[in-house]
Design a protein around this motif. Structure first.
Motif, mmCIF file in Angstrom:
data_model
loop_
_atom_site.group_PDB
_atom_site.id
_atom_site.type_symbol
_atom_site.label_atom_id
_atom_site.label_comp_id
_atom_site.label_asym_id
_atom_site.label_seq_id
_atom_site.Cartn_x
_atom_site.Cartn_y
_atom_site.Cartn_z
ATOM 1 N N LYS A 109 18.549 30.192 -49.514
ATOM 2 C CA LYS A 109 18.978 30.012 -48.316
ATOM 3 C C LYS A 109 18.986 28.624 -47.737
ATOM 4 N N VAL A 110 18.447 27.671 -48.765
ATOM 5 C CA VAL A 110 18.431 26.306 -48.451
ATOM 6 C C VAL A 110 19.472 25.289 -49.026
ATOM 7 N N MET A 111 20.016 26.003 -50.300
ATOM 8 C CA MET A 111 21.035 25.323 -50.797
ATOM 9 C C MET A 111 22.328 25.882 -50.795
ATOM 10 N N ALA A 112 22.475 27.075 -51.752
ATOM 11 C CA ALA A 112 23.221 27.813 -51.790
ATOM 12 C C ALA A 112 22.907 29.376 -52.758
ATOM 13 N N PRO A 113 23.179 30.359 -52.308
ATOM 14 C CA PRO A 113 22.889 31.616 -52.810
ATOM 15 C C PRO A 113 23.681 31.826 -54.343
ATOM 16 N N GLY A 114 25.033 31.404 -54.275
ATOM 17 C CA GLY A 114 25.746 31.538 -55.632
ATOM 18 C C GLY A 114 25.165 30.671 -56.948
ATOM 19 N N LEU A 115 24.118 29.687 -56.505
ATOM 20 C CA LEU A 115 23.573 29.186 -57.637
ATOM 21 C C LEU A 115 22.487 30.059 -58.272
ATOM 22 N N ARG A 116 22.129 31.121 -57.764
ATOM 23 C CA ARG A 116 21.145 32.122 -58.453
ATOM 24 C C ARG A 116 19.937 31.328 -58.994
ATOM 25 N N LEU A 117 19.548 30.504 -58.048
ATOM 26 C CA LEU A 117 18.140 29.730 -58.662
ATOM 27 C C LEU A 117 16.964 30.144 -57.650
ATOM 28 N N GLY A 118 15.889 30.519 -58.474
ATOM 29 C CA GLY A 118 14.586 30.966 -57.824
ATOM 30 C C GLY A 118 13.695 30.291 -58.588
#
Length: 408
Positions: free
Chosen positions: A250-259
């Motif tokens: 939500k703060v960078m890009a969801p397509g990165l798929r980083l949590g």
């Protein structure tokens, strides 16, 4: 082989074994199904939880990937450790510490989106039949993750401020759950935020009763107004039993798929073992690019710009709701995040009304799927961040024609 032989073989062939019961029992995401139906560009879609793509820092992200692939390609394209790239874990630990929760890199496990963190925790903590407590209503994909683990999911009564600590205490005493799952800040789907006093009370219940807390915080940085409330993980009683989940979606890009998840040592190790079985590790190149972005760009300044735009879009939706929803409707006023929760007057069924809304080229998510047990059919969720202010105004006019046809 003769025709008779072939027919005989077909008669002897046994059917393949069936799918696991949980596949049919849990099913797919209703939100994903709605998005598939409403993908036409002419539809103004308040249904998804999609960040505004025009606000992505595409130049900064592209530069980070380019830098990594230019100067560190061999490492970026290689396997990595399950726990995550040290540079990214260190950066995440620094950001978490700066927000009031002292954290070392070794406290962090990088995940492929924070949704994977939920699945890992379900694998590490839950046996079939274990009880999980969730907010009512609750983030839909969490219900799916716990359901796939075979858990018995029970909703904790909530009001406009979130979890009722007294009700939580009673449910813990009665059902002896393994964990409580909560999104205490700008909750999905309601947008509400749990006040500090209730956070302390929730932490006290967990410490006294012996319960894990899974504190999911994908929206906390998207604050438009008001003061930040400390994580539950910072409160006395919760520090040794709280897993904090974070995400760049939500703060960078969801397509990165980083949590990522921050958890006590033994639970973090158990989640790492579960992750080894799931995907070995989160993509190395993406982790290194995110670490490079954090080192070279000002993510906090970017988030502040995004939050300002989202706040204006929230205001546009709030301004239009009185004329869009039937008289007697109520709705939340979130101080941040992406969602607004509404309730139509008694007798209205938001699920049944959705098809009428789609014919008017506007969409929302009915609230019923967000409940663990007994749904409220009159509720619905509206996402206010994906569309511009003029689009929000037009979408609400369309919604009025669908939900208030006698006034059209």
């Amino acid at each position: 082989m003769t025709a008779t032989d072939a027919a005989s073989d077909r008669q002897l062939a046994a059917p393949v074994p069936p799918f696991a019961t949980r596949v049919s029992a849990i099913g797919g995401s209703p939100i994903r199904s709605i998005l598939a139906v409403t993908a036409r560009p002419e539809i103004i879609n308040f249904a998804g939880g999609l960040p505004a793509p025009e606000l992505f820092d595409t130049e900064g992200i592209a530069a980070a990937f380019d830098d990594v692939l230019t100067h560190d390609a061999r490492r970026a394209l290689q396997y990595a450790t399950t726990e995550g790239e040290p540079a990214l874990r260190e950066a995440l630990a620094e950001r978490t510490t700066a927000r009031g929760l002292p954290t070392d890199a070794d406290d962090v496990l990088v995940t492929t989106g924070s949704q994977q963190a939920l699945s890992l925790l379900a694998t590490a903590l839950l046996e079939p039949g274990d009880t999980v407590l969730v907010e009512s209503p609750c983030y839909l994909a969490a219900l799916q993750a716990f359901g796939f683990a075979g858990a018995r999911v029970i909703g904790v009564p909530c009001d406009d401020d979130g979890i009722d600590p007294a009700a939580l205490d009673a449910l813990v005493a009665e059902h002896r759950p393994k964990l409580l799952y909560t999104v205490p800040t700008f909750q999905n789907p309601t947008g509400r935020t749990l006040p500090a006093g209730r956070r302390a009370a929730v932490a006290e219940v967990a410490g006294r009763r012996g319960v894990w807390i899974v504190e999911d915080d994908p929206y906390g940085e998207l604050r438009f107004e008001g003061e930040r409330v400390p994580w539950i993980a910072t409160y006395e009683g919760a520090r040794d039993r709280t897993v904090l989940l974070g995400s760049f979606s939500k703060v960078m890009a969801p397509g990165l798929r980083l949590g990522w998840l921050r958890a006590p040592k033994e639970l973090r190790r158990a989640c790492a073992v579960a992750k080894q079985a799931a995907d070995l590790h989160t993509p190395t190149v993406t982790q290194l690019a995110a670490a490079r972005y954090l080192a070279t760009c000002d993510l906090d300044a970017h988030v502040a710009e995004v939050a300002a735009v989202y706040g204006a879009r929230r205001d546009a939706m709030l301004a239009g709701l009185p004329g869009a929803l039937p008289e007697g409707s109520t709705w939340s006023r979130p101080e941040g995040g992406m969602f607004l929760w509404a309730r139509l007057p008694d007798g209205h069924d938001a699920t049944a009304l959705l098809s009428r809304a789609v014919t008017h080229e506007v969409a929302y998510v009915p609230g019923a799927p967000f409940y663990a047990v007994t749904p409220d059919p009159a509720t619905l969720r509206l996402c206010f961040v994906t569309q511009t202010e003029p689009e929000i105004g037009e979408g609400l006019r369309r919604l009025a024609r669908a939900l208030r046809p006698s006034e059209a």
